[in-house]
Design a protein around this motif. Structure first.
Motif, PDB file in Angstrom:
ATOM      1  N   SER A  17       0.828  -1.218   0.000  1.00 20.81           N
ATOM      2  CA  SER A  17       0.000   0.000   0.000  1.00 20.81           C
ATOM      3  C   SER A  17       0.854   1.256   0.000  1.00 20.81           C
ATOM      4  N   ARG A  18       2.001   1.194   0.662  1.00 23.44           N
ATOM      5  CA  ARG A  18       2.878   2.371   0.702  1.00 23.44           C
ATOM      6  C   ARG A  18       3.523   2.610  -0.652  1.00 23.44           C
ATOM      7  N   ILE A  19       3.864   1.533  -1.352  1.00 20.15           N
ATOM      8  CA  ILE A  19       4.398   1.691  -2.704  1.00 20.15           C
ATOM      9  C   ILE A  19       3.340   2.292  -3.610  1.00 20.15           C
ATOM     10  N   ALA A  20       2.080   1.854  -3.449  1.00 15.71           N
ATOM     11  CA  ALA A  20       0.986   2.404  -4.262  1.00 15.71           C
ATOM     12  C   ALA A  20       0.805   3.893  -3.992  1.00 15.71           C
ATOM     13  N   ILE A  21       0.888   4.281  -2.724  1.00 14.60           N
ATOM     14  CA  ILE A  21       0.754   5.699  -2.372  1.00 14.60           C
ATOM     15  C   ILE A  21       1.906   6.507  -2.964  1.00 14.60           C
ATOM     16  N   LEU A  22       3.117   5.990  -2.827  1.00 15.41           N
ATOM     17  CA  LEU A  22       4.281   6.692  -3.378  1.00 15.41           C
ATOM     18  C   LEU A  22       4.178   6.805  -4.890  1.00 15.41           C
ATOM     19  N   ASP A  23       3.710   5.752  -5.554  1.00 11.55           N
ATOM     20  CA  ASP A  23       3.540   5.790  -7.010  1.00 11.55           C
ATOM     21  C   ASP A  23       2.555   6.882  -7.418  1.00 11.55           C
ATOM     22  N   ARG A  24       1.451   7.004  -6.677  1.00 15.58           N
ATOM     23  CA  ARG A  24       0.450   8.029  -7.018  1.00 15.58           C
ATOM     24  C   ARG A  24       1.020   9.432  -6.809  1.00 15.58           C
ATOM     25  N   LEU A  25       1.767   9.635  -5.748  1.00 12.39           N
ATOM     26  CA  LEU A  25       2.360  10.949  -5.506  1.00 12.39           C
ATOM     27  C   LEU A  25       3.387  11.292  -6.580  1.00 12.39           C
ATOM     28  N   ARG A  26       4.164  10.302  -7.013  1.00  9.25           N
ATOM     29  CA  ARG A  26       5.157  10.542  -8.063  1.00  9.25           C
ATOM     30  C   ARG A  26       4.486  10.861  -9.395  1.00  9.25           C
ATOM     31  N   ALA A  27       3.334  10.233  -9.643  1.00  6.57           N
ATOM     32  CA  ALA A  27       2.654  10.412 -10.930  1.00  6.57           C
ATOM     33  C   ALA A  27       1.907  11.734 -11.023  1.00  6.57           C
ATOM     34  N   CYS A  28       1.619  12.347  -9.881  1.00  9.14           N
ATOM     35  CA  CYS A  28       0.827  13.577  -9.875  1.00  9.14           C
ATOM     36  C   CYS A  28       1.742  14.793  -9.992  1.00  9.14           C
ATOM     37  N   ALA A  29       1.336  15.737 -10.813  1.00  5.46           N
ATOM     38  CA  ALA A  29       2.158  16.925 -11.045  1.00  5.46           C
ATOM     39  C   ALA A  29       2.063  17.933  -9.906  1.00  5.46           C
ATOM     40  N   GLU A  30       1.119  17.741  -9.005  1.00  5.72           N
ATOM     41  CA  GLU A  30       0.932  18.677  -7.896  1.00  5.72           C
ATOM     42  C   GLU A  30       0.756  17.909  -6.593  1.00  5.72           C
ATOM     43  N   MET A  32      -0.866  16.418  -3.207  1.00  5.10           N
ATOM     44  CA  MET A  32      -2.220  15.932  -2.940  1.00  5.10           C
ATOM     45  C   MET A  32      -2.456  15.862  -1.438  1.00  5.10           C
ATOM     46  N   ASP A  33      -3.698  16.095  -1.022  1.00  7.75           N
ATOM     47  CA  ASP A  33      -4.024  15.903   0.380  1.00  7.75           C
ATOM     48  C   ASP A  33      -4.379  14.438   0.615  1.00  7.75           C
ATOM     49  N   ALA A  34      -4.527  14.065   1.884  1.00  7.26           N
ATOM     50  CA  ALA A  34      -4.741  12.661   2.227  1.00  7.26           C
ATOM     51  C   ALA A  34      -6.046  12.120   1.651  1.00  7.26           C
ATOM     52  N   HIS A  35      -7.079  12.958   1.589  1.00  6.60           N
ATOM     53  CA  HIS A  35      -8.362  12.499   1.053  1.00  6.60           C
ATOM     54  C   HIS A  35      -8.249  12.140  -0.429  1.00  6.60           C
ATOM     55  N   ARG A  36      -7.522  12.941  -1.176  1.00 11.13           N
ATOM     56  CA  ARG A  36      -7.349  12.653  -2.607  1.00 11.13           C
ATOM     57  C   ARG A  36      -6.509  11.401  -2.813  1.00 11.13           C
ATOM     58  N   VAL A  37      -5.445  11.261  -2.009  1.00  9.36           N
ATOM     59  CA  VAL A  37      -4.626  10.051  -2.103  1.00  9.36           C
ATOM     60  C   VAL A  37      -5.475   8.825  -1.786  1.00  9.36           C
ATOM     61  N   ALA A  38      -6.273   8.911  -0.717  1.00 11.03           N
ATOM     62  CA  ALA A  38      -7.116   7.785  -0.316  1.00 11.03           C
ATOM     63  C   ALA A  38      -8.076   7.384  -1.432  1.00 11.03           C
ATOM     64  N   GLN A  40      -7.651   7.739  -4.601  1.00 14.78           N
ATOM     65  CA  GLN A  40      -6.943   7.179  -5.755  1.00 14.78           C
ATOM     66  C   GLN A  40      -6.403   5.779  -5.502  1.00 14.78           C
ATOM     67  N   VAL A  41      -6.071   5.464  -4.240  1.00 14.00           N
ATOM     68  CA  VAL A  41      -5.514   4.134  -3.954  1.00 14.00           C
ATOM     69  C   VAL A  41      -6.546   3.200  -3.329  1.00 14.00           C
ATOM     70  N   VAL A  45      -8.984   7.081   4.593  1.00 12.88           N
ATOM     71  CA  VAL A  45      -8.079   8.209   4.759  1.00 12.88           C
ATOM     72  C   VAL A  45      -7.221   8.068   6.018  1.00 12.88           C
ATOM     73  N   THR A  46      -7.755   7.453   7.074  1.00  8.31           N
ATOM     74  CA  THR A  46      -6.961   7.251   8.292  1.00  8.31           C
ATOM     75  C   THR A  46      -5.791   6.302   8.022  1.00  8.31           C
ATOM     76  N   THR A  47      -6.045   5.260   7.243  1.00  5.07           N
ATOM     77  CA  THR A  47      -4.988   4.322   6.868  1.00  5.07           C
ATOM     78  C   THR A  47      -3.935   5.015   6.010  1.00  5.07           C
ATOM     79  N   VAL A  48      -4.384   5.855   5.086  1.00  4.50           N
ATOM     80  CA  VAL A  48      -3.459   6.585   4.220  1.00  4.50           C
ATOM     81  C   VAL A  48      -2.568   7.506   5.042  1.00  4.50           C
ATOM     82  N   ARG A  49      -3.145   8.181   6.017  1.00  4.98           N
ATOM     83  CA  ARG A  49      -2.341   9.077   6.862  1.00  4.98           C
ATOM     84  C   ARG A  49      -1.274   8.287   7.624  1.00  4.98           C
ATOM     85  N   PHE A  50      -1.621   7.095   8.078  1.00  5.39           N
ATOM     86  CA  PHE A  50      -0.651   6.243   8.775  1.00  5.39           C
ATOM     87  C   PHE A  50       0.505   5.883   7.843  1.00  5.39           C
ATOM     88  N   HIS A  51       0.187   5.479   6.614  1.00  4.35           N
ATOM     89  CA  HIS A  51       1.231   5.129   5.653  1.00  4.35           C
ATOM     90  C   HIS A  51       2.058   6.343   5.250  1.00  4.35           C
TER      91      HIS A  51
END
Length: 225
Positions: A17-30, A32-38, A40-41, A45-51
């Motif tokens: 899940s952390r690799i997926a989150i990192l991949d999404r952040l790398r792919a985005c040009a701007e 993202m807040d935790a809700h948007r990351v959550a 997309q993956v 959102v609480t789990t995303v904040r932990f990761h």
């Protein structure tokens, strides 16, 4: 990054899940807040904040506050923290000069680059966890190239796609040095992670924005694609 820090980063990236989150952040040009990351993956959102907190702790993600223009509190946004080699400036100039003067001829530069790459692998892998077998080795290679800023993606057919190169400008000017060193690093790493496995190939700049790692003798793009 110290050996202890590398070991911690490898541990953090052992969670898919952390690799997926990192991949999404790398792919985005701007950022993202935790809700948007959550969204997309596909995680809460609480789990995303932990990761995200774990990724921040090892320096793979940065966070900062961003005002939205309203009266409310600024929102916290996140970005991948790897930095690519600048396209110009003193560091770029120095890198190109060092590459050009590593030896007198391209062939000798390539030979010396292979020696550099093998030593680079030894330095990088001092605290790297050992793997047993091809699947674990490929995952470990993906983590290694993530740490180095190549934005890798396992394609699911044995290939690893490298979507970024932190040395792109110098690699394009002197591929025999930069790509040669990366190829030697890759082969030395796999020799440790999966002893006896055939030496992999690194296909540089299959596209301007893509290099591909394959098993020896495989093509970078499978037939029919």
């Amino acid at each position: 990054m110290t050996g202890q820090a590398r070991a911690r980063a490898h541990e953090v990236l052992s969670v898919p899940s952390r690799i997926a989150i990192l991949d999404r952040l790398r792919a985005c040009a701007e950022p993202m807040d935790a809700h948007r990351v959550a969204a997309q993956v596909g995680l809460h959102v609480t789990t995303v904040r932990f990761h995200l907190s774990a990724l921040i702790d090892v320096g793979l993600v940065t966070e900062h506050s961003e005002r939205t223009g309203g009266r409310g509190r600024p929102r916290t946004v996140y970005s991948a923290s790897w930095t690519a080699e600048p396209e110009s400036g003193p560091y770029q100039e120095l890198a190109e000069l060092l590459a050009a003067h590593l030896a007198d001829t391209p062939a000798l530069r390539a030979q010396r680059a292979e020696q550099v790459g093998a030593e680079w692998a030894r330095q990088r892998l001092r605290s790297f966890p050992s793997a047993a077998g091809a699947p674990d080795a490929q995952a470990a290679l993906t983590m290694l190239f993530t740490e180095m800023g190549f934005d890798p993606e396992q394609a699911g057919d044995g290939r690893i796609l490298l979507h970024a190169c932190p040395f792109r400008a110098t690699a394009q000017a002197h591929p025999e040095v930069v790509c040669g060193a990366h190829r030697a690093l890759l082969r030395a790493a796999l020799a440790r992670l999966d002893p006896g496995a055939p030496a992999p190939d690194l296909h540089a700049f299959v596209r301007p924005d893509l290099c591909v790692i394959t098993a020896h003798g495989s093509t970078p793009v499978p037939e029919g694609r």
